[in-house]
Design a protein around this motif. Structure first.
Motif, PDB file in Angstrom:
ATOM      1  N   ALA A 193       0.834  -1.198   0.000  1.00  0.00           N
ATOM      2  CA  ALA A 193       0.000   0.000   0.000  1.00  0.00           C
ATOM      3  C   ALA A 193       0.873   1.254   0.000  1.00  0.00           C
ATOM      4  O   ALA A 193       0.543   2.239  -0.662  1.00  0.00           O
TER       5      ALA A 193
ATOM      6  N   GLU B 286       1.326   6.852  -6.715  1.00  0.00           N
ATOM      7  CA  GLU B 286       0.262   7.812  -7.003  1.00  0.00           C
ATOM      8  C   GLU B 286       0.758   9.238  -6.799  1.00  0.00           C
ATOM      9  O   GLU B 286       0.418  10.133  -7.552  1.00  0.00           O
ATOM     10  N   ASP B 287       1.575   9.445  -5.759  1.00  0.00           N
ATOM     11  CA  ASP B 287       2.113  10.780  -5.504  1.00  0.00           C
ATOM     12  C   ASP B 287       3.037  11.209  -6.633  1.00  0.00           C
ATOM     13  O   ASP B 287       3.073  12.375  -7.002  1.00  0.00           O
TER      14      ASP B 287
ATOM     15  N   GLU C  88       2.140   1.796  -3.513  1.00  0.00           N
ATOM     16  CA  GLU C  88       1.079   2.318  -4.382  1.00  0.00           C
ATOM     17  C   GLU C  88       0.834   3.792  -4.108  1.00  0.00           C
ATOM     18  O   GLU C  88       0.646   4.579  -5.033  1.00  0.00           O
ATOM     19  N   ASP C  89       0.845   4.186  -2.824  1.00  0.00           N
ATOM     20  CA  ASP C  89       0.657   5.595  -2.479  1.00  0.00           C
ATOM     21  C   ASP C  89       1.793   6.442  -3.024  1.00  0.00           C
ATOM     22  O   ASP C  89       1.581   7.545  -3.515  1.00  0.00           O
ATOM     23  N   GLU C  90       3.005   5.914  -2.931  1.00  0.00           N
ATOM     24  CA  GLU C  90       4.160   6.637  -3.450  1.00  0.00           C
ATOM     25  C   GLU C  90       4.072   6.789  -4.961  1.00  0.00           C
ATOM     26  O   GLU C  90       4.372   7.838  -5.509  1.00  0.00           O
TER      27      GLU C  90
END
Length: 93
Positions: A64, A71-72, A67-69
């Motif tokens: 997760a 997206e950023d 994935e957040d990284e």
């Protein structure tokens, strides 16, 4: 339920982070039982199940975070500030 997997190899149950956390808390509370109330075989199974679930939880949290990284990095702003990240100078106005 802890050992059930789908044909794809993914867990059938305990898919969400919260589910894994709650189950781990329950399993670790069993480790506090006196030795005469929890047979050695059961203790081994509880310990193994808790350890497997904690490893799966750690892997899920790491995935997760990746994935957040990603997206950023893909937000298209290339490091520019957004309105949400302002420096507070609009309070002076």
């Amino acid at each position: 339920m802890l050992q059930q997997v789908k044909k794809s190899g993914l867990r059938a149950d305990f898919k969400w982070e919260h589910d894994k956390k709650v189950c781990c808390l329950g399993l670790t509370s069993l480790l506090l039982l006196p030795a005469d109330e929890l047979p050695a075989e059961a203790l081994g199974r509880v310990f193994k199940a808790a350890l497997d679930l904690l490893v799966a939880y750690k892997d899920q949290v790491a995935e997760a975070a990746k994935e957040d990284e990603a997206e950023d990095d893909d937000d298209g702003m290339d490091g520019f500030q957004t309105d949400d990240e302002g420096d507070g100078s609009d309070k002076e106005m």
